[in-house]
Enzyme design. Structure first.
Site, PDB file in Angstrom:
ATOM      1  CE1 TYR A 161       1.479   9.751  -2.642  1.00  0.00           C
ATOM      2  CE2 TYR A 161       0.782   8.156  -0.994  1.00  0.00           C
ATOM      3  CZ  TYR A 161       1.013   9.472  -1.368  1.00  0.00           C
ATOM      4  OH  TYR A 161       0.799  10.491  -0.470  1.00  0.00           O
ATOM      5  N   GLY A 304      -4.864  -3.240  -2.114  1.00  0.00           N
ATOM      6  CA  GLY A 304      -3.847  -2.508  -1.363  1.00  0.00           C
ATOM      7  C   GLY A 304      -4.359  -1.800  -0.117  1.00  0.00           C
TER       8      GLY A 304
END
Ligand code: UDP
Length: 350
Positions: A161, A304
């Site tokens: 992303y 993450g």
């Protein structure tokens, strides 16, 4: 492809010198707040390009806004807009935004977030449109090296992303050098809140963001919300983020457009408050705002998630004269609650 428009406004625009502002993804969360500000406060004529995969037709509440229901990769639809209107500038929101999904299906993200906007940039080049505001993200930085993070922080994303957004940032730098298309890359921290009058708001499906999840749990719409990790090196062990109100984000886009219209060069600006709030603090504030207990479960860390992300947004202030106005987390949550618990029960799609 479907085209809706209000002829009166289109006619008035044709009579004036000002062209239109094309907003991709204008029916989405941040896009719809920006469209409303451009149309209602700035008096701009706005054309929204949105495929309505995640956007909501009902989020376009201002009179005279034109919706072109098509994908931004559809060259005929995009070309049709540039042929029909004089496009003065593009504000680009349309993107996928689920970090976890981007790890499992990176091609989906590179196609939609990196490749598809090239169709819009090509149309801009062809038609001599030279102003582009890009909805970028602090996810382009990756693991924080220092807090607060300024624009000169190393950009090394840790998921597709962030990478898909960083690639477009780089493409935009090249576009200024080659075609004179100037851009402002706006790197948001955590977008939050809803329009203070409760008319438009946040409606993601699935919803992964903290504040709506906390409020849904408080309302009893879902089971307990999960706190992802309580062993971070932060004062209360939960992650700290910089929550920036969607109305402040919208205003930054308007200011960035003004900057490019005044001849400004390509740049990047962080958009945040400069102040962090922990997951625990958000839950406490939500309980105070709603008067309801928030049922909570404690889970593992989400992959993450860095412990802390806080913006140094001083460049946006210096360059654009922009500063977050809604900096109190309770006020931010009050606006989210006004939308979620208001008459429309916060659901476009329900
Ligand atoms: N978070 C959480 N439970 C949730 C959603 C989020 O504990 O149901 C935490 C998440 O781990 C992060 C913070 O809340 O530390 C903000 O997450 P969000 O998904 O809202 O935004 P992100 O920081 O990922 O862009």
């Amino acid at each position: 492809m479907g085209v809706d428009f209000v002829p009166r406004r289109a006619f008035l625009s044709a009579m004036s010198d000002q062209g239109v502002i094309l907003v991709t993804g204008g029916a989405g969360y941040i896009g719809s707040h920006t469209v409303r500000m451009l149309a209602e406060e700035e008096g701009r004529q706005v054309v929204v390009l949105d495929n309505l995969v995640f956007g909501h037709r009902e989020a376009l509440v201002s009179e005279g806004v034109t919706l072109v229901e098509a994908d931004m990769a559809d060259a005929a639809a995009v070309g049709g807009i540039f042929d029909r209107y004089r496009v003065d500038g593009v504000v680009h929101f349309a993107a996928f935004c689920y970090v976890g999904e981007s790890v499992g299906d990176p091609l989906k993200y590179y196609r939609n977030n990196t490749a598809a906007p090239l169709t819009v940039l090509e149309a801009m080049r062809e038609h001599g449109c030279d102003k582009f505001i890009f909805s970028s993200t602090c996810a382009t930085y990756g693991e924080p090296q220092e807090i607060p993070m300024s624009e000169s922080h190393r950009q090394q994303p840790i998921n597709p992303y962030g990478e898909s957004k960083l690639m477009l940032e780089k493409i935009l730098s090249d576009c200024e050098a080659a075609y004179g298309i100037r851009s402002v890359r706006l790197r948001y921290f955590n977008a939050s809140g809803c329009s203070p009058d409760g008319a438009i708001g946040e409606d993601h499906d699935p919803e992964t963001h903290l504040i709506p999840n906390v409020l849904r749990a408080a309302r009893g719409d879902t089971g307990p919300m999960t706190v992802f990790g309580t062993d971070y090196p932060t004062p209360d062990g939960t992650c700290i983020r910089d929550y920036i109100h969607v109305q402040d984000l919208a205003r930054a886009h308007v200011k960035a457009l003004g900057y490019l219209e005044a001849g400004g060069r390509t740049t990047a600006c962080n958009l945040g408050t400069g102040k962090g709030a922990s997951v625990r603090e958000i839950i406490d504030a939500a309980e105070a705002v709603t008067g309801l207990p928030v049922p909570v479960e404690y889970g593992e860390r989400r992959e993450g998630d860095p412990p802390e992300l806080v913006a140094d947004a001083s460049w946006a202030e210096e360059l654009l004269g922009w500063k977050a106005e809604i900096t109190d987390i309770r006020t931010i949550i009050e606006t989210a609650w006004a939308w979620m618990d208001g008459e429309r029960k916060g659901r476009y799609s329900a």
